[in-house]
Motif scaffolding. Structure first.
Motif, short mmCIF file in Angstrom:
data_model
loop_
_atom_site.label_atom_id
_atom_site.label_comp_id
_atom_site.label_asym_id
_atom_site.label_seq_id
_atom_site.Cartn_x
_atom_site.Cartn_y
_atom_site.Cartn_z
N ALA A 94 17.01 0.57 103.02
CA ALA A 94 17.84 -0.59 103.35
C ALA A 94 18.98 -0.14 104.27
N ILE A 95 19.35 -1.00 105.19
CA ILE A 95 20.40 -0.69 106.16
C ILE A 95 21.61 -1.60 105.92
N ASP A 96 22.79 -1.01 105.96
CA ASP A 96 24.04 -1.76 105.91
C ASP A 96 24.36 -2.18 107.35
N TRP A 97 23.99 -3.40 107.67
CA TRP A 97 24.11 -3.83 109.06
C TRP A 97 25.55 -3.97 109.52
N ASP A 98 26.44 -4.41 108.64
CA ASP A 98 27.85 -4.55 109.03
C ASP A 98 28.45 -3.20 109.40
N ALA A 99 28.23 -2.19 108.56
CA ALA A 99 28.77 -0.86 108.85
C ALA A 99 28.09 -0.25 110.07
#
Length: 388
Positions: free
Chosen positions: A58-63
């Motif tokens: 999973a990717i933290d798109w905001d960061a």
């Protein structure tokens, strides 16, 4: 806060280390460079998401997007969805599509920002590649996606092509087909097998001299469609020879994370531009150095960028393909993400002695932007590893 941290030594002893570095001030406006400078940016994983970190990270798109704003603010172009973002080592084609789409949209919100996107064949498992047409179709799919979303392509080296090609002529066929139909000029990407062992013998030969002849012939045949070529062989002599022989108007981008300072400065006749993974980790230092070079201030350029070279050589030491762990480690120490986890658990690819030396070298190169935070996080990591 006391800037002391206990760090392990290779002889299994522990020593107290006191920080000596000084963080750099940020430029008030986006700086201007005399070299084209792409930073290959990493992605930030999301350890809170319900996922399978090895199979479907999973990717933290905001960061992840915030980090791209950090790089743009320092004057860099971004090389998106490249090996630094774990293409083929954690980030699959579906994840890369989402990354490309989001980054292109984000770029349009930032005046002066620029970005080029990696287009490869990683949706095609090399075991399923039975012909050159399979490889061409995979490249066409990725180029089509990038162009559909208004992006420019960096033509990544293909594991599938390395698997099925039997001669330099096969590379001429595949690259000729893709370059011939590309909408915009393309950057080629020559990634050595130290970065990806599955690319051994790329361009149809294990001899670099023969491979050089092949790629130069491909560029000469399609020079109107080739913006430049990034060469990542960690050998300064090969890059100097390549840039000497490039056709006029085709740019050499250094991907040499061991010798970039000398190659960017040049020899008085020619110089390299840059497309580097290490710029992710040392962006403020590289930005200050490149701005100084644009003002012919060689003393500041050398004094700022040269201390980052030992750090880069440590991060990119063999096995080189695990360099991404050091990149994300420094992003965590500098507060660009709240955790030290990576897609596919790549943070486990390096050990505590490696991270301890990266910490020391980063401090000496003035790369630790928030020293108190870096000490607190390093102390917590060393405690996790059992360092008293």
């Amino acid at each position: 806060m006391t800037r002391l941290v206990n760090l392990p030594q290779a002889d299994r002893t522990v020593t107290e280390y006191r920080l000596v570095g000084t963080p750099l001030e940020r430029p008030s406006t986006m700086p201007v460079f005399s070299r084209i400078a792409y930073a290959a940016a990493h992605v930030v994983s999301d350890p809170w998401a319900v996922s399978m970190p090895w199979d479907k990270p999973a990717i933290d798109w905001d960061a992840t997007m915030a980090f791209r704003h950090h790089l743009w603010s320092l004057g860099f172009k971004i090389a998106e969805a490249m090996d630094t973002s774990q293409r083929g080592m954690g980030l699959d084609w579906a994840g890369a599509q989402e990354l490309i789409r989001r980054s292109l949209a984000e770029m349009r919100t930032v005046p002066g920002a620029d970005l080029a996107c990696g287009a490869g064949t990683d949706q095609l498992d090399k075991r399923d590649a039975r012909s050159l047409d399979d490889v061409i179709a995979a490249y066409e799919e990725q180029f089509g996606f990038v162009e559909k979303h208004g992006g420019r392509a960096i033509m990544m080296a293909s594991r599938a092509l390395a698997h099925v090609a039997t001669s330099p002529g096969d590379y001429h066929k595949v690259y000729g087909r893709i370059l011939g139909q590309a909408r915009d000029k393309v950057i080629l990407h020559w990634l050595g097998d130290m970065f990806d062992p599955e690319l051994q013998g790329y361009w149809g030969s294990r001899r670099v001299e023969d491979a050089l002849d092949t790629v130069l012939a491909i560029i000469a045949d399609h020079k109107d469609k080739v913006d430049g070529i990034k060469i990542s062989l960690l050998d300064q002599a090969h890059e100097v020879e390549l840039r000497r022989r490039l056709p006029e108007g085709v740019i050499c981008f250094t991907g040499d994370d061991f010798n970039y300072a000398n190659l960017i400065e040049g020899d008085g006749f020619r110089h390299s531009h840059a497309l580097l993974g290490i710029f992710d980790a040392v962006a403020p230092q590289a930005s200050k150095a490149l701005a100084a070079l644009a003002n012919d201030d060689l003393a500041t350029f050398r004094g700022t960028i040269e201390p980052t070279v030992p750090l880069s050589r440590k991060i990119f030491e063999a096995p080189t393909q695990y360099y991404k762990a050091g990149i994300v480690f420094l992003a965590w120490l500098n507060g660009h993400q709240s955790h030290f986890t990576m897609p596919s658990g790549m943070q486990s690819a390096r050990g505590l002695i490696h991270y301890a030396e990266v910490f020391r070298l980063a401090d000496r190169a003035n790369v630790l932007d928030r020293p108190d935070l870096a000490v607190a996080r390093m102390t917590a990591l060393m405690t996790q590893y059992g360092v008293a």
